[in-house]
Design an enzyme around this catalytic site. Structure first.
Site, PDB file in Angstrom:
ATOM      1  N   ASP A 233     -79.202  41.832  33.960  1.00  0.00           N
ATOM      2  CA  ASP A 233     -80.422  42.290  33.307  1.00  0.00           C
ATOM      3  C   ASP A 233     -80.122  43.682  32.761  1.00  0.00           C
ATOM      4  O   ASP A 233     -79.228  44.381  33.251  1.00  0.00           O
ATOM      5  CB  ASP A 233     -81.591  42.309  34.294  1.00  0.00           C
ATOM      6  CG  ASP A 233     -82.929  42.220  33.588  1.00  0.00           C
ATOM      7  OD1 ASP A 233     -82.992  42.493  32.366  1.00  0.00           O
ATOM      8  OD2 ASP A 233     -83.942  41.893  34.250  1.00  0.00           O
ATOM      9  N   TRP A 234     -80.877  44.093  31.764  1.00  0.00           N
ATOM     10  CA  TRP A 234     -80.543  45.317  31.038  1.00  0.00           C
ATOM     11  C   TRP A 234     -80.655  46.543  31.942  1.00  0.00           C
ATOM     12  O   TRP A 234     -81.718  46.850  32.476  1.00  0.00           O
ATOM     13  CB  TRP A 234     -81.434  45.428  29.813  1.00  0.00           C
ATOM     14  CG  TRP A 234     -80.829  44.857  28.567  1.00  0.00           C
ATOM     15  CD1 TRP A 234     -80.794  45.463  27.340  1.00  0.00           C
ATOM     16  CD2 TRP A 234     -80.151  43.599  28.387  1.00  0.00           C
ATOM     17  NE1 TRP A 234     -80.136  44.655  26.425  1.00  0.00           N
ATOM     18  CE2 TRP A 234     -79.727  43.518  27.043  1.00  0.00           C
ATOM     19  CE3 TRP A 234     -79.844  42.547  29.249  1.00  0.00           C
ATOM     20  CZ2 TRP A 234     -79.031  42.420  26.535  1.00  0.00           C
ATOM     21  CZ3 TRP A 234     -79.146  41.447  28.752  1.00  0.00           C
ATOM     22  CH2 TRP A 234     -78.745  41.397  27.411  1.00  0.00           C
TER      23      TRP A 234
END
Length: 814
Positions: A233-234
């Site tokens: 995930d970012w």
């Protein structure tokens, strides 16, 4: 060429390409080069791999209305159709959109569970039930990948709430992990072969997910045989050695990540074996081959195999009406032909069609309930009143604003332009207008006009961090700095909260000039480059009692009152969880008052997840529309008028906050214990003995159904159910099959969903449907043996319309 031969050829190309790469290139290939892409390597014929947010549309690399997207209904709505084939069609459309925008991988679907109704991103996941979640997810992934576009099934795993989502340690028993939270991922890997998985921000049982060697390398890749790529995930990746050893292939976004030069240095220092890096690169190259950007490797789906072109607007409308759940109807729906209708509610005019955060896209248009009903009802039969406005804060500038943005450098020269949908800019990474870079951009100016819908004092303001100059109708309302505020979620801190800067008296229909000058805020040490700010606005605030009184008068003189109630972006969005399940503002008071004036009151609930409905027994009908996507208003008109049947069934239980079995999302000392074990959703409601407002699986149509018989065959492998359409019009029924052990066991739920199928029939017609009962439905996870264990004994196989409305049953011994 057979699929197996194609795979072998593809793997040979991948190995040959891998053998040509040096360490620095390999390490760089595992790190984002910007917000959305991986670097190209021309020497091996590798193009840049582009990813994009979903799940209800494809944003592309630029989050702008200059590159609009189809906006489908929310994932909760898609799950409410109980139709994996419809989910597959949605996926095919999204693949079509992705190809149009040059996107190779869609960052979707979200298959985390509705552990609790207060989860802020509840609308972005499918269901509280792992089987239904997996079934819809399988259809979605198959659809997207049939169009040659990769998926990343997310967020692996137990990312079920937003509170402290970057740091929370979710403590989950092995049994609950296997039977609930891992189950949808496992089903999708087995049945849809996804090309990607996204690992979550959170920690599970003491290990952050991007470093979780056991769950990623041993379970996902080892037990399940997953051969795709694993992307963070970012900003979730935090440790170079921990992440690569934990099975994380790609750290996003870039260019500043824990991979790249840091990973190459770790190999040279002897901290990481180069073979470990090779395995991650191999996964990335395999993905590139599958999507057709690695020379010499045939893509998984060739041009001749691509699905036929799909009409996105028509499909969005179909999904919406198929998703609407009619939970109550005492005869008010369909609307009587030729009768007058009083449409009431702020959300009837300004519909909320999608959720906030990563799920946001910009459609070319939005059809509101007012638009939809105006188009189909006879002239003079429809009236409208606001009644109550759920927006208690200023919101991004919308209706009446016509704005453009100019980008200026430090010298004041224009270096780019862009449209300004809803008065909001969110440019992250390379997501900038043509000709603009983060280094050269100094100032952004909004210029345009605002044409008010109502007369009176309009409030204007700003949202974001940095310097602002706001001018409306020649008046400077603000000229100053908005400082960075503290917030538990870094995204929330950066985006800030809306702040009112002043009021201006305006006249309905008379446009005024509006400008907002923003000096870009560039904090030192920020993990990514981003520009995010908004022009916000609120219409004149009238006395709430007067608004309700006007709505009551409109309702009293109409044949039917249709009240649209809604949540807002400050209630349901990424980055925070809900504190309760109440509708915001005076909407409950509005419904009660209208229902008292007109017994033929229909309430349309425009929310992505459950809300309390304290007036539900006082109104004639309740229709849940979820976040219905861009064509929601037309779909609503289809259903209200009876042109189409509301097709949805609840994918999650609706009840009150006080009765909800699981509501705790705040960690203690950084840890959140899932003390409920396997008891979430309807499993927990049944154990608690509390009666929800509407049970899992519930939903009415415009006809009636009689369940005539059930037979269990093949030693419990299938259930054959016969149903008859006992109503007066054709319709569709979702036959739900539940499995209940005859011998009660407090460690097991009383029953669980084992299968379902949709059937259609004409009035008086009987149809039989065969529902497979998977072996897993008869198993539990044995924590002592660390394995699945078949549970022999007698079971009731129950078929019906919901978990609380089971009509026929048969006994089977396994």
């Amino acid at each position: 060429m057979a699929d197996n031969q194609q795979d072998q050829v593809r793997e040979a190309v991948v190995e040959a390409a891998l053998g040509k790469l040096d360490l620095d290139t390999k390490a760089g290939l595992l790190a984002g080069q910007d917000m959305w892409s991986l670097p190209a390597v021309p020497g091996i014929g590798l193009a840049s791999l582009v990813m994009s947010d979903g799940p209800i549309g494809v944003r592309g690399i630029r989050w702008t209305a200059d590159d609009p997207s189809i906006a489908l209904p929310s994932p909760t709505a898609l799950a409410a159709t109980w139709d994996p084939e419809l989910a597959c069609r949605a996926g095919r459309l999204l693949a079509q959109e992705a190809r149009r925008k040059g996107v190779h991988v869609l960052l979707a679907p979200t298959v985390n569970l509705h552990r609790t109704p207060v989860g802020g991103r509840h609308f972005e996941a499918y269901s509280e039930d792992p089987y239904l979640t997996g079934a819809i997810g399988i259809g979605y992934v198959r659809g997207v990948q049939s169009g040659g576009v990769g998926t990343t099934v997310k967020h692996f795993v137990a990312n079920d709430a937003e509170t402290d989502r970057f740091t929370v340690d979710n403590v989950v028993s092995a049994r609950a992990l296997r039977e609930l939270y891992l189950a949808p991922f496992e089903a999708i890997v087995e049945n849809a072969h996804p090309w990607g998985i996204m690992t979550a921000y959170n920690t599970v049982n003491g290990t952050t997910m991007t470093e979780h060697r056991y769950l990623v390398n041993e379970v996902l890749r080892g037990e399940w045989g997953f051969d795709g790529f694993n992307v963070s995930d970012w900003m979730a990746a935090r440790s170079t050695t921990g992440d690569i050893m934990g099975g994380l292939d790609v750290a996003m976004p870039g260019p500043e990540t824990v991979y790249g030069p840091a990973l190459a240095a770790a190999v040279r220092a002897g901290e990481v074996e180069e073979s470990t890096v090779d395995e991650a690169v191999r996964n990335v190259l395999r993905l590139a081959a599958r999507v057709g950007i690695l020379e010499g490797a045939a893509p998984e789906v060739t041009d001749t195999e691509m699905p036929a072109e799909i009409d996105g607007e028509a499909l969005a409308r179909e999904i919406a009406r198929r998703a609407f759940v009619l939970v109550r109807n005492s005869g008010a729906l369909p609307l009587r032909s030729g009768g007058s209708v009083a449409l009431i509610g702020a959300a009837a005019r300004d519909a909320r069609v999608l959720g906030g955060g990563s799920a946001t896209v910009f459609p070319t248009h939005v059809v509101s309930p007012l638009d939809g009903l105006t188009a189909v009802l006879p002239e003079g039969t429809l009236t409208y009143a606001i009644g109550a406005d759920p927006n208690e804060e200023l919101a991004a500038a919308g209706a009446g604003f016509e704005l453009r943005a100019r980008c200026l450098d430090a010298a004041g020269d224009i270096i780019g332009t862009a449209s300004v949908p809803g008065g909001r800019i969110q440019w992250i990474g390379a997501d900038l207008p043509d000709g603009v870079t983060h280094d050269t951009l100094h100032t952004v100016e909004f210029t345009g006009t605002f044409t008010p819908r109502v007369s009176g004092p309009h409030t204007f303001g700003t949202q974001g961090i940095g310097g602002f100059t706001l001018t409306v109708a020649g008046q400077v309302l603000f000229d100053g700095e908005q400082p960075l505020a503290s917030a538990a979620d870094p995204f929330a801190a950066f985006f800030g909260s809306p702040v009112g800067r002043g009021d201006v008296d305006l006249v309905s229909g008379e446009p005024v000039d509006v400008s907002l000058r923003y000096v870009v805020f560039k904090p030192e040490g920020a993990p990514l480059q981003a520009i995010a700010f908004s022009l916000v606005h609120r219409e004149p605030q009238r006395d709430p009692d007067e608004l309700i009184a006007e709505a009551v008068e409109a309702a009293r003189s109409a044949g039917t009152a249709v009240v649209v109630v809604a949540t807002t972006e400050r209630v349901e969005s990424e980055g925070f969880d809900r504190k309760d399940l109440r509708l915001p503002g005076r909407q409950d008071d509005l419904v009660r008052a209208v229902a008292a004036a007109n017994p033929n009151t229909v309430v349309v609930v425009n929310s992505g997840s459950p809300v309390e409905l304290p007036w539900r027994e006082d109104v004639a009908a309740v229709l849940l529309s979820w976040f219905p996507g861009q064509e929601g208003g037309d779909a609503l008109a289809d259903v209200l008028t009876g042109a189409e049947e509301p097709g949805g069934r609840l994918p999650t239980t609706w009840g009150t906050f006080d009765d909800a079995p699981v509501t705790e999302v705040a960690p203690t000392d950084g840890r959140l214990a899932y003390t409920e074990g396997v008891f979430i959703g309807y499993r927990a409601w049944e154990r608690s003995g509390a009666t929800p407002s509407y049970a899992f699986g519930h939903g009415l149509g415009y006809t009636d159904w009689t369940y005539e018989a059930i037979e269990v065959r093949d030693g419990g492998a299938t259930a054959v159910v016969r149903v008859r359409n006992s109503g007066e019009r054709s319709g569709r029924e979702v036959v739900q099959v539940y499995l209940a052990p005859e011998q009660a066991d407090p460690a097991r739920p009383a029953r669980w969903l084992a299968g379902f199928a949709g059937v259609e029939a004409a009035p008086g017609e009987s149809v039989e449907v065969t529902v497979p009962l998977p072996r897993r439905a008869f198993e539990i996870w044995d924590e002592n043996a660390d394995a699945w264990a078949h549970q022999p004994g007698a079971y009731e196989v129950e078929a019906g319309r919901s978990v609380a409305d089971r009509r026929v049953s048969a006994r089977v011994k396994v």
